[in-house]
Design a protein around this motif. Structure first.
Motif, short mmCIF file in Angstrom:
data_model
loop_
_atom_site.label_atom_id
_atom_site.label_comp_id
_atom_site.label_asym_id
_atom_site.label_seq_id
_atom_site.Cartn_x
_atom_site.Cartn_y
_atom_site.Cartn_z
N PHE A 10 0.86 -1.17 0.00
CA PHE A 10 0.00 0.00 0.00
C PHE A 10 0.90 1.22 0.00
N VAL A 11 0.57 2.22 -0.83
CA VAL A 11 1.32 3.47 -0.84
C VAL A 11 0.35 4.62 -0.64
N GLY A 12 0.76 5.60 0.14
CA GLY A 12 -0.08 6.76 0.39
C GLY A 12 0.78 7.98 0.62
N LYS A 13 0.23 9.15 0.31
CA LYS A 13 0.96 10.40 0.53
C LYS A 13 -0.02 11.50 0.90
N LEU A 14 0.37 12.30 1.89
CA LEU A 14 -0.39 13.45 2.33
C LEU A 14 0.49 14.68 2.22
N ASP A 15 0.02 15.72 1.52
CA ASP A 15 0.79 16.95 1.32
C ASP A 15 -0.02 18.15 1.80
N TYR A 16 0.61 18.98 2.60
CA TYR A 16 0.04 20.27 2.95
C TYR A 16 0.86 21.35 2.26
N LEU A 17 0.19 22.21 1.47
CA LEU A 17 0.86 23.24 0.68
C LEU A 17 0.45 24.62 1.18
N HIS A 18 1.42 25.51 1.23
CA HIS A 18 1.15 26.90 1.59
C HIS A 18 1.99 27.80 0.71
N ASN A 19 1.37 28.83 0.16
CA ASN A 19 2.10 29.77 -0.68
C ASN A 19 1.80 31.20 -0.23
N SER A 20 2.87 31.99 -0.08
CA SER A 20 2.73 33.40 0.29
C SER A 20 3.32 34.24 -0.81
N ASN A 21 2.50 35.14 -1.36
CA ASN A 21 2.95 36.10 -2.37
C ASN A 21 3.05 37.46 -1.70
N TYR A 22 4.28 37.99 -1.62
CA TYR A 22 4.51 39.19 -0.82
C TYR A 22 4.02 40.47 -1.51
N GLU A 23 4.00 40.49 -2.85
CA GLU A 23 3.56 41.69 -3.54
C GLU A 23 2.05 41.90 -3.36
N ASN A 24 1.29 40.83 -3.53
CA ASN A 24 -0.16 40.93 -3.45
C ASN A 24 -0.71 40.55 -2.08
N THR A 25 0.20 40.24 -1.15
CA THR A 25 -0.17 39.79 0.21
C THR A 25 -1.26 38.72 0.15
N ILE A 26 -1.07 37.78 -0.78
CA ILE A 26 -2.02 36.70 -0.96
C ILE A 26 -1.43 35.42 -0.37
N ASN A 27 -2.19 34.76 0.51
CA ASN A 27 -1.80 33.48 1.06
C ASN A 27 -2.81 32.43 0.62
N SER A 28 -2.32 31.30 0.19
CA SER A 28 -3.22 30.22 -0.21
C SER A 28 -2.72 28.90 0.37
N ASN A 29 -3.67 28.01 0.62
CA ASN A 29 -3.36 26.72 1.23
C ASN A 29 -4.10 25.62 0.50
N SER A 30 -3.52 24.45 0.52
CA SER A 30 -4.17 23.29 -0.08
C SER A 30 -3.63 22.03 0.57
N THR A 31 -4.50 21.05 0.68
CA THR A 31 -4.11 19.74 1.22
C THR A 31 -4.44 18.67 0.20
N LEU A 32 -3.45 17.88 -0.15
CA LEU A 32 -3.63 16.80 -1.11
C LEU A 32 -3.52 15.46 -0.40
N TYR A 33 -4.28 14.51 -0.85
CA TYR A 33 -4.12 13.15 -0.34
C TYR A 33 -4.25 12.19 -1.52
N ARG A 34 -3.46 11.17 -1.48
CA ARG A 34 -3.49 10.14 -2.53
C ARG A 34 -3.14 8.80 -1.92
N PHE A 35 -3.67 7.75 -2.50
CA PHE A 35 -3.38 6.41 -2.00
C PHE A 35 -3.56 5.42 -3.15
N GLY A 36 -2.93 4.29 -3.00
CA GLY A 36 -3.00 3.27 -4.05
C GLY A 36 -2.13 2.08 -3.70
N GLY A 37 -1.62 1.43 -4.72
CA GLY A 37 -0.84 0.22 -4.50
C GLY A 37 0.37 0.13 -5.41
#
Length: 557
Positions: A132-159
């Motif tokens: 079994f293989v699985g991966k969990l990713d938490y992503l965060h991006n900060s753009n300093y010019e536009n003061t924009i912060n975004s977040n995302s969480t990915l999950y995947r699993f398989g064999g």
């Protein structure tokens, strides 16, 4: 003491059988073998092309056994971990591995053994492994010019399934499905998802655009001198951290490959299918039809592993499209440039040389020179057709006996129009992504890397990259006004200037700071932290600053 006994056990009982499979390119064994080669612990290691097979890795591990006392404490413990990982290949037993089936003992999730849902091997050279293989990713991006912060969480699993039949035939398949929550724009630009069709092409179909699936698989044959493979997996070509010929920047491709090796001689070949121009066609009956042109790449290289003083290679590549598979390039031993002339000069050929030197223990020099096209009579004239790439670097383990720290520096220079072509389907891309690094033509880059190993289950990398690029001048609609040879998707056009000069154009400067840390507190549980800070000057008035953070858990049981 247990690790020393384990090493002694392996020394006594090494067998001639091994699994027939490739070790994935992201396995830690490659950085380990690279360091062992730099220290001259092992010889005749070709880091120019990976992945390697488990049989090849087995031979290098056996060579290290005789010199294990020369390794520092961290690398000795790493070596013991690799002995457990490749136990079946070395001694055809599974004394340091554990299966969930048939005992269903969930204690195996946190023990220090290699883990499988189910495995089987016997003395005939046949084996079977399921994970079994699985991966969990938490992503965060900060753009300093536009003061924009975004977040995302990915999950995947398989064999993951791999097997060997009679020590000659191997098969492999890895398939996963996943989804996300949070910012889709952030998620779709992460790693391989940036070219995942169902996840990114939301206009093509309203169904299934919130999940992604990925599969790699192959069938192979291997004996003492030859390997043959048909399938789809990641393949890297080039010296150093910055792979200039084939990297993980583009989508994986379907390909067939042949590798031959006898004493100091090596020959490698592959022929792969790429994706070219893409466009939508409207039809009143059938609706929207997605059209994608097929194109192809062929590669071959002849190598000589003369000694630690010189590892040399000479090779060719060719990209062609607008027709079916050409048997001129399916022939591994054909001279591509001459065949291209015989085919009426319709294709895009490349010639390259590579070399590596390990004369000084702990210091490795490497270089690659590629000619896209060249007219020796016009060298120095600024003629656009003289197109070359130079990559040169050194990897140092000179501090090995004092601290677990390595250093690498690499310089890359790509002339204007390198990898481009006047025929769009002949440029050096797959689905519009550069097959080599993410550098555009008319660029230079200097990369610095520090590799620190505070513990045998902890790896830390920190790097700094600075890139200069002479971009094409474009209008507000994205049309090229002046072509400086700075875009891999735009070749030389009839009205473009016949002379170009390196880094002339709209000057862009990219600065990138990278920090990576991998920790494996439990066998096959890998936690990763990645920080990527970029400070880019795209013009006199346009600057961007971004901090991209990733925290990941990868699990294989």
């Amino acid at each position: 003491m247990i690790k020393k006994l384990l090493i002694t056990y392996f020394v006594i009982q090494i067998t001639i059988l091994a699994q027939v499979a490739y070790v994935p390119v992201d396995d830690e064994i490659y950085s380990y073998l690279d360091r062992m080669n730099t220290l001259n612990i092992i010889e005749n290691y070709n880091s120019f092309e990976i992945p390697k097979t488990r049989k090849e890795v087995k031979k290098y591990l056996i060579n290290i056994l005789d010199k294990v006392e020369k390794l520092d404490f961290v690398d000795q413990n790493k070596f013991s971990d690799f002995l457990a990982e490749f136990e079946v290949d070395l001694i055809s037993t599974q004394s340091v591995s554990d299966n969930l089936y048939p005992d269903f003992d969930f204690q195996y999730l946190i023990n220090e053994k290699e883990k499988y849902l189910y495995s089987f091997n016997d003395n005939s050279g046949s084996s079977f492994f399921l994970n079994f293989v699985g991966k969990l990713d938490y992503l965060h991006n900060s753009n300093y010019e536009n003061t924009i912060n975004s977040n995302s969480t990915l999950y995947r699993f398989g064999g993951e399934l791999r097997g060997t039949l009679y020590d000659k035939i191997g098969f492999y398949v890895n398939t996963t499905n996943g989804s996300f929550f949070g910012s889709k724009n952030l998620a779709r630009n992460y790693s391989s998802l940036k070219y995942n069709y169902k996840f990114t092409k939301t206009n093509s179909s309203p169904i299934g655009d919130n999940f992604f699936d990925e599969t790699s698989a192959y069938l192979m044959y291997e004996n003492e001198y030859a390997k043959f493979k048909i399938g789809n997996d990641r393949k890297l070509v080039g010296h150093g951290n910055h792979k200039v010929l084939l990297s993980d920047n583009p989508p994986r491709m379907e390909y067939v490959s042949l590798d031959l090796k006898y004493k100091i001689f090596e020959f490698s070949f592959f022929h792969g299918k790429l994706l070219g121009n893409q466009f939508l066609e409207a039809d009143s009956i059938q609706g929207s039809i997605n059209n994608v042109d097929d194109k192809y790449i062929a590669y071959h290289r002849f190598g000589l592993n003369l000694s630690k003083h010189l590892n040399f290679g000479l090779g060719e590549m060719i990209v062609y499209g607008n027709r079916n598979i050409d048997f001129s390039y399916l022939n591994p031993f054909n001279f591509y440039k001459s065949a291209e002339h015989a085919n009426q000069d319709r294709d895009n050929t490349f010639l390259f040389f590579d070399l590596q030197n390990n004369s000084i223990d702990g210091l490795k020099f490497y270089s690659t020179i590629l000619f896209d096209d060249i007219d020796f009579g016009k060298i120095g004239s600024g003629w656009y057709g003289n197109q070359s790439l130079i990559s040169a670097g050194l990897y140092s383990s000179l501090l090995y006996n004092y601290m677990p720290l390595d250093f690498e520096i690499q310089y890359v220079k790509i002339d204007p129009y390198v990898f481009t072509h006047r025929i769009h389907n002949n440029n050096y891309t797959n689905s519009y992504y550069n097959l080599g690094s993410n550098l555009q033509p008319n660029s230079s880059s200097i990369n610095f890397w520090l590799y620190y190993r505070p513990h045998y289950r902890v790896n830390i990398e920190t790097g700094f990259k600075i890139t200069q690029h002479g971009a094409n001048k474009i209008d507000e609609n994205g049309n090229v006004i002046v072509n400086y040879g700075g875009d891999i998707l735009v070749g030389h056009r009839p009205l473009d200037s016949e002379t170009v000069y390196f880094l002339k154009g709209v000057k862009e400067i990219f600065r990138e700071f990278i920090f990576n840390a991998d920790i494996e507190p439990i066998k096959n549980w890998i936690f990763s932290l990645n920080l990527n800070y970029s400070n880019n000057s795209l013009s006199k008035s346009q600057h961007t600053q971004d901090l991209f953070t990733t925290f990941s858990l990868y699990l294989k049981i």
